[in-house]
Scaffold this active site. Structure first.
Site, PDB file in Angstrom:
ATOM      1  N   GLY A  18      49.809  43.494  41.078  1.00 50.13           N
ATOM      2  CA  GLY A  18      49.872  44.612  42.030  1.00 50.13           C
ATOM      3  C   GLY A  18      50.811  44.212  43.158  1.00 50.13           C
ATOM      4  O   GLY A  18      51.729  43.402  42.969  1.00 50.13           O
ATOM      5  N   PHE A  19      50.538  44.722  44.334  1.00 46.84           N
ATOM      6  CA  PHE A  19      51.437  44.441  45.461  1.00 46.84           C
ATOM      7  C   PHE A  19      51.454  42.947  45.809  1.00 46.84           C
ATOM      8  O   PHE A  19      52.502  42.377  46.081  1.00 46.84           O
ATOM      9  CB  PHE A  19      51.030  45.268  46.677  1.00 46.84           C
ATOM     10  CG  PHE A  19      51.504  46.685  46.568  1.00 46.84           C
ATOM     11  CD1 PHE A  19      52.797  47.024  46.916  1.00 46.84           C
ATOM     12  CD2 PHE A  19      50.660  47.683  46.093  1.00 46.84           C
ATOM     13  CE1 PHE A  19      53.248  48.328  46.797  1.00 46.84           C
ATOM     14  CE2 PHE A  19      51.100  48.984  45.978  1.00 46.84           C
ATOM     15  CZ  PHE A  19      52.401  49.312  46.334  1.00 46.84           C
ATOM     16  N   GLY A  20      50.270  42.306  45.798  1.00 50.20           N
ATOM     17  CA  GLY A  20      50.199  40.895  46.160  1.00 50.20           C
ATOM     18  C   GLY A  20      50.826  40.008  45.095  1.00 50.20           C
ATOM     19  O   GLY A  20      51.671  39.150  45.399  1.00 50.20           O
ATOM     20  N   GLU A 179      44.566  62.955  51.715  1.00 48.48           N
ATOM     21  CA  GLU A 179      45.789  63.291  50.974  1.00 48.48           C
ATOM     22  C   GLU A 179      45.466  64.158  49.753  1.00 48.48           C
ATOM     23  O   GLU A 179      46.173  65.125  49.455  1.00 48.48           O
ATOM     24  CB  GLU A 179      46.517  62.006  50.566  1.00 48.48           C
ATOM     25  CG  GLU A 179      47.093  61.287  51.792  1.00 48.48           C
ATOM     26  CD  GLU A 179      48.004  60.110  51.460  1.00 48.48           C
ATOM     27  OE1 GLU A 179      47.835  59.513  50.393  1.00 48.48           O
ATOM     28  OE2 GLU A 179      48.888  59.807  52.293  1.00 48.48           O
ATOM     29  N   ASP A 317      43.711  42.584  48.184  1.00 48.05           N
ATOM     30  CA  ASP A 317      42.417  43.250  48.345  1.00 48.05           C
ATOM     31  C   ASP A 317      41.225  42.357  47.998  1.00 48.05           C
ATOM     32  O   ASP A 317      40.103  42.634  48.406  1.00 48.05           O
ATOM     33  CB  ASP A 317      42.357  44.498  47.439  1.00 48.05           C
ATOM     34  CG  ASP A 317      43.081  45.686  48.046  1.00 48.05           C
ATOM     35  OD1 ASP A 317      43.718  45.519  49.104  1.00 48.05           O
ATOM     36  OD2 ASP A 317      43.014  46.779  47.452  1.00 48.05           O
ATOM     37  N   GLN A 329      50.373  46.127  52.803  1.00 47.72           N
ATOM     38  CA  GLN A 329      51.079  45.105  53.576  1.00 47.72           C
ATOM     39  C   GLN A 329      50.296  43.790  53.637  1.00 47.72           C
ATOM     40  O   GLN A 329      50.896  42.718  53.630  1.00 47.72           O
ATOM     41  CB  GLN A 329      51.378  45.617  54.993  1.00 47.72           C
ATOM     42  CG  GLN A 329      52.650  46.451  55.050  1.00 47.72           C
ATOM     43  CD  GLN A 329      53.887  45.674  54.563  1.00 47.72           C
ATOM     44  OE1 GLN A 329      54.070  44.508  54.846  1.00 47.72           O
ATOM     45  NE2 GLN A 329      54.733  46.355  53.811  1.00 47.72           N
TER      46      GLN A 329
HETATM   47  C1  LIG Z   1      44.436  55.938  45.797  1.00 53.83           C
HETATM   48  C2  LIG Z   1      44.853  54.807  46.699  1.00 53.83           C
HETATM   49  C3  LIG Z   1      45.620  55.086  47.820  1.00 53.83           C
HETATM   50  C4  LIG Z   1      46.025  54.048  48.660  1.00 53.83           C
HETATM   51  N1  LIG Z   1      46.782  54.361  49.758  1.00 53.83           N
HETATM   52  C5  LIG Z   1      47.241  53.363  50.531  1.00 53.83           C
HETATM   53  C6  LIG Z   1      48.087  53.646  51.618  1.00 53.83           C
HETATM   54  O1  LIG Z   1      48.401  54.800  51.907  1.00 53.83           O
HETATM   55  N2  LIG Z   1      48.563  52.598  52.359  1.00 53.83           N
HETATM   56  C7  LIG Z   1      48.233  51.297  52.063  1.00 53.83           C
HETATM   57  O2  LIG Z   1      48.716  50.382  52.736  1.00 53.83           O
HETATM   58  N3  LIG Z   1      47.398  51.018  51.058  1.00 53.83           N
HETATM   59  C8  LIG Z   1      46.899  52.006  50.284  1.00 53.83           C
HETATM   60  N4  LIG Z   1      46.066  51.712  49.235  1.00 53.83           N
HETATM   61  C9  LIG Z   1      45.606  50.328  49.045  1.00 53.83           C
HETATM   62  C10 LIG Z   1      46.661  49.478  48.345  1.00 53.83           C
HETATM   63  O3  LIG Z   1      47.106  50.119  47.176  1.00 53.83           O
HETATM   64  C11 LIG Z   1      46.042  48.134  48.037  1.00 53.83           C
HETATM   65  O4  LIG Z   1      45.692  47.516  49.261  1.00 53.83           O
HETATM   66  C12 LIG Z   1      47.000  47.214  47.275  1.00 53.83           C
HETATM   67  O5  LIG Z   1      47.345  47.787  46.040  1.00 53.83           O
HETATM   68  C13 LIG Z   1      46.340  45.869  47.056  1.00 53.83           C
HETATM   69  O6  LIG Z   1      47.193  45.048  46.335  1.00 53.83           O
HETATM   70  P1  LIG Z   1      46.608  43.913  45.390  1.00 53.83           P
HETATM   71  O7  LIG Z   1      47.788  43.198  44.837  1.00 53.83           O
HETATM   72  O8  LIG Z   1      45.574  43.137  46.095  1.00 53.83           O
HETATM   73  O9  LIG Z   1      45.839  44.689  44.239  1.00 53.83           O
HETATM   74  P2  LIG Z   1      46.358  45.823  43.266  1.00 53.83           P
HETATM   75  O10 LIG Z   1      47.613  46.438  43.747  1.00 53.83           O
HETATM   76  O11 LIG Z   1      45.182  46.694  43.017  1.00 53.83           O
HETATM   77  O12 LIG Z   1      46.721  45.031  41.936  1.00 53.83           O
HETATM   78  C14 LIG Z   1      45.746  44.384  41.166  1.00 53.83           C
HETATM   79  C15 LIG Z   1      46.375  44.080  39.817  1.00 53.83           C
HETATM   80  O13 LIG Z   1      45.514  43.220  39.107  1.00 53.83           O
HETATM   81  C16 LIG Z   1      45.377  43.672  37.775  1.00 53.83           C
HETATM   82  N5  LIG Z   1      44.081  43.179  37.290  1.00 53.83           N
HETATM   83  C17 LIG Z   1      42.850  43.500  37.760  1.00 53.83           C
HETATM   84  N6  LIG Z   1      41.916  42.789  37.126  1.00 53.83           N
HETATM   85  C18 LIG Z   1      42.559  41.989  36.254  1.00 53.83           C
HETATM   86  C19 LIG Z   1      42.139  40.997  35.318  1.00 53.83           C
HETATM   87  N7  LIG Z   1      40.843  40.667  35.166  1.00 53.83           N
HETATM   88  N8  LIG Z   1      43.079  40.366  34.570  1.00 53.83           N
HETATM   89  C20 LIG Z   1      44.391  40.678  34.710  1.00 53.83           C
HETATM   90  N9  LIG Z   1      44.844  41.605  35.581  1.00 53.83           N
HETATM   91  C21 LIG Z   1      43.936  42.229  36.350  1.00 53.83           C
HETATM   92  C22 LIG Z   1      45.478  45.185  37.866  1.00 53.83           C
HETATM   93  O14 LIG Z   1      45.903  45.746  36.629  1.00 53.83           O
HETATM   94  C23 LIG Z   1      46.543  45.328  38.953  1.00 53.83           C
HETATM   95  O15 LIG Z   1      47.845  45.350  38.422  1.00 53.83           O
HETATM   96  C24 LIG Z   1      45.635  52.725  48.374  1.00 53.83           C
HETATM   97  C25 LIG Z   1      44.864  52.442  47.247  1.00 53.83           C
HETATM   98  C26 LIG Z   1      44.480  53.479  46.407  1.00 53.83           C
HETATM   99  C27 LIG Z   1      43.647  53.181  45.190  1.00 53.83           C
END
Ligand SMILES: Cc1cc2nc3c(=O)[nH]c(=O)nc-3n(C[C@H](O)[C@H](O)[C@H](O)COP(=O)(O)OP(=O)(O)OC[C@H]3O[C@@H](n4cnc5c(N)ncnc54)[C@H](O)[C@@H]3O)c2cc1C
Length: 459
Positions: A18-20, A179, A317, A329
């Site tokens: 994901g983003f991170g 939204e 997250d 961010q």
């Molecule tokens: C509907 C919605 C709207 C949002 N709107 C905003 C906004 O307006 N502004 C903002 O700043 N943030 C927003 N967010 C929050 C933002 O999207 C998250 O904070 C961000 O995506 C977190 O990044 P991450 O890398 O921690 O996790 P994620 O982006 O969720 O990525 C997690 C990744 O891990 C993968 N994964 C999960 N479990 C496993 C596993 N067991 N094995 C292998 N892969 C796995 C998933 O497929 C995914 O690709 C929103 C979130 C949602 C759901």
């Protein structure tokens, strides 16, 4: 044997792209390490635009980039499709399931970035009638439900049943709920005008319910009021301080004292309230000294590593640090911080630098031409905030092709009235039935299906 003992390059495994995870992988692109990125889907997803896929403004390909494509230029990086189902911190390896194929991948350094999923606050049964919106599958299922109910209403002769088909209820009045409510109102009042013969789609009732005493609780009061006014002008009914106490296929029960809202008949219910960290947090918390916070996030040291394991980073997250919010961010910046720490260590720098988050602001779109935004001390609303919203979202798409396609679809939807991506397949049109059949099949399948579902693959 460790990489330093054998002289081979360190192997960094990143779980979740994901983003991170993507930010960490890119920051390691030129480092003298081998990187393996593991994700259970083949794409990096821009979650903040999921509501536009659900409401037919954007296509799924607009907001998702194939991970292999995003990382194709990084010769030190390979991509593995599969769900990580276990982590052995002592042996330093992760177990990956790819459609039943189980394998183990060893690491020297691990970055866990598997994000969060929907939380139903101890009422998982609500998920059957009120899907959430975390994945592309969720958004496509919602699209099927949303456009499907207008079709059902068109064929319905009973006025009460028609009203139920045309009632949309969103639970959760944070940015996602706001939204979605704005887009559903705009879809029914504007985009679908003239498309039906027996119903007026503009009569659709859109309700936004929030347990807190206000919508957008993390925004300044002036912006909350402005957003509430904009939503009401669009015809959205706001009910704050209202909790859902029961749910069935026909509608919901609430704790409201307002008799009109104690029972709401609604065919479409969407859950946009609450998050729960990825279940991999619980796997990490089996290690001594590693704890979870109340929403399941892993409590990390100030440098984003877990206690007792400086070789394991938790970011985004899933990371519990200083109560930082679950926003893109935080994920991007913590991913870069982990990568820089790794590069520093390889260069012999053993200083444990704390992660410092730089708040980049908040944005929520209400409808076309209207949004609210907080940037530093600046509070924006209306058209300027909407333009800012468009620019920020465009730059988050990570590719010229996606940006061009999104810009085209926005022009069609916001300057015109069209929503070409509202097309739904037969499977989406009968989404719930299709998913129930799939769930029955999956119950007889091992490993990946069940793991993926448990982790939020399905609502
Ligand atoms: C509907 C919605 C709207 C949002 N709107 C905003 C906004 O307006 N502004 C903002 O700043 N943030 C927003 N967010 C929050 C933002 O999207 C998250 O904070 C961000 O995506 C977190 O990044 P991450 O890398 O921690 O996790 P994620 O982006 O969720 O990525 C997690 C990744 O891990 C993968 N994964 C999960 N479990 C496993 C596993 N067991 N094995 C292998 N892969 C796995 C998933 O497929 C995914 O690709 C929103 C979130 C949602 C759901």
């Amino acid at each position: 044997m460790s990489a330093s003992a054998t002289g081979r390059r360190h192997h960094v495994v990143i779980v979740g792209c994901g983003f991170g995870g993507l930010a960490a992988a890119k920051a390691l692109g030129r480092a003298a390490v081998d990187v393996t990125v593991i994700d259970r889907t083949n794409h990096h997803l821009v979650q903040p635009l999921l509501h536009q896929v659900a409401t037919g403004i954007l296509s799924e390909g607009d907001i998702a980039v194939p991970i292999r494509d995003a990382l194709r230029r990084q010769r030190n990086t390979r991509v593995v499709l599969g769900a990580v189902v276990d982590i052995d911190l002592d042996a330093r390896r992760v177990a990956v399931d790819t459609i039943g194929l189980r394998r183990e991948i060893e690491y020297d350094i691990l970055i866990v970035a598997t994000g969060a999923r929907q939380s139903y606050f101890g009422r998982p049964e609500f998920a059957v009638d009120a899907p959430g919106m975390k994945t592309l599958d969720d958004a496509l299922e919602l699209r099927g439900r949303i456009f499907g109910v207008f079709e059902m209403a068109e064929g319905e002769r009973n006025p009460a049943a028609r009203r139920r088909w045309l009632t949309f209820l969103i639970v959760g009045a944070g940015p996602t709920g706001v939204e979605l409510a704005g887009q559903l109102a705009e879809l029914s009042r504007r985009s679908l005008r003239g498309n039906f013969r027996r119903i007026d789609p503009g009569e659709a009732r859109v309700l936004l319910l929030g347990a807190a005493s206000t919508i957008l609780p993390t925004y300044p009061e002036a912006l909350r009021e402005r957003a509430a006014r904009d939503l009401r002008e669009l015809g959205v009914e706001l009910h704050v301080g209202t909790m859902v106490t029961g749910m069935d296929e026909q509608g919901v029960d609430t704790d409201s004292t307002n008799p009109r809202v104690q029972r709401i008949d609604a065919a479409t219910k969407i859950w946009a309230a609450g998050v729960q960290a990825s279940p991999l947090g619980r796997v990490l918390a089996k290690a001594p000294g590693v704890e979870l916070d109340p929403v399941g996030r892993v409590k990390v040291e100030t440098d984003c590593t877990i206690p007792g394991h400086p070789e394991v980073f938790v970011i985004g997250d899933l990371m519990g640090l200083d109560d930082l919010p679950g926003v893109t961010q935080v994920a991007i910046q913590s991913g870069r911080h982990a990568a820089q720490t790794i590069i520093g260590r390889l260069a012999g720098d053993t200083t444990r630098r704390p992660f410092r988050y730089r708040d980049a602001g908040r944005l929520a779109m209400i409808s076309r031409l209207r949004a609210v935004a907080v940037v530093g001390n600046l509070a924006l609303s209306g058209f300027p905030a909407w333009v800012l919203w468009l620019l920020v979202r465009l730059t988050s798409l990570g590719g010229l092709k996606n940006s061009a396609s999104v810009l085209f679809n926005w022009t069609v939807a916001f300057l015109g009235r069209g929503r070409a991506p509202r097309v739904i397949s037969a499977q989406q049109a009968f989404a719930r039935q299709a998913i129930e059949v799939h769930a029955c099949d999956a119950a007889n399948e091992p490993a990946l299906s069940t793991a993926a579902h448990a982790e939020g693959g399905l609502p």
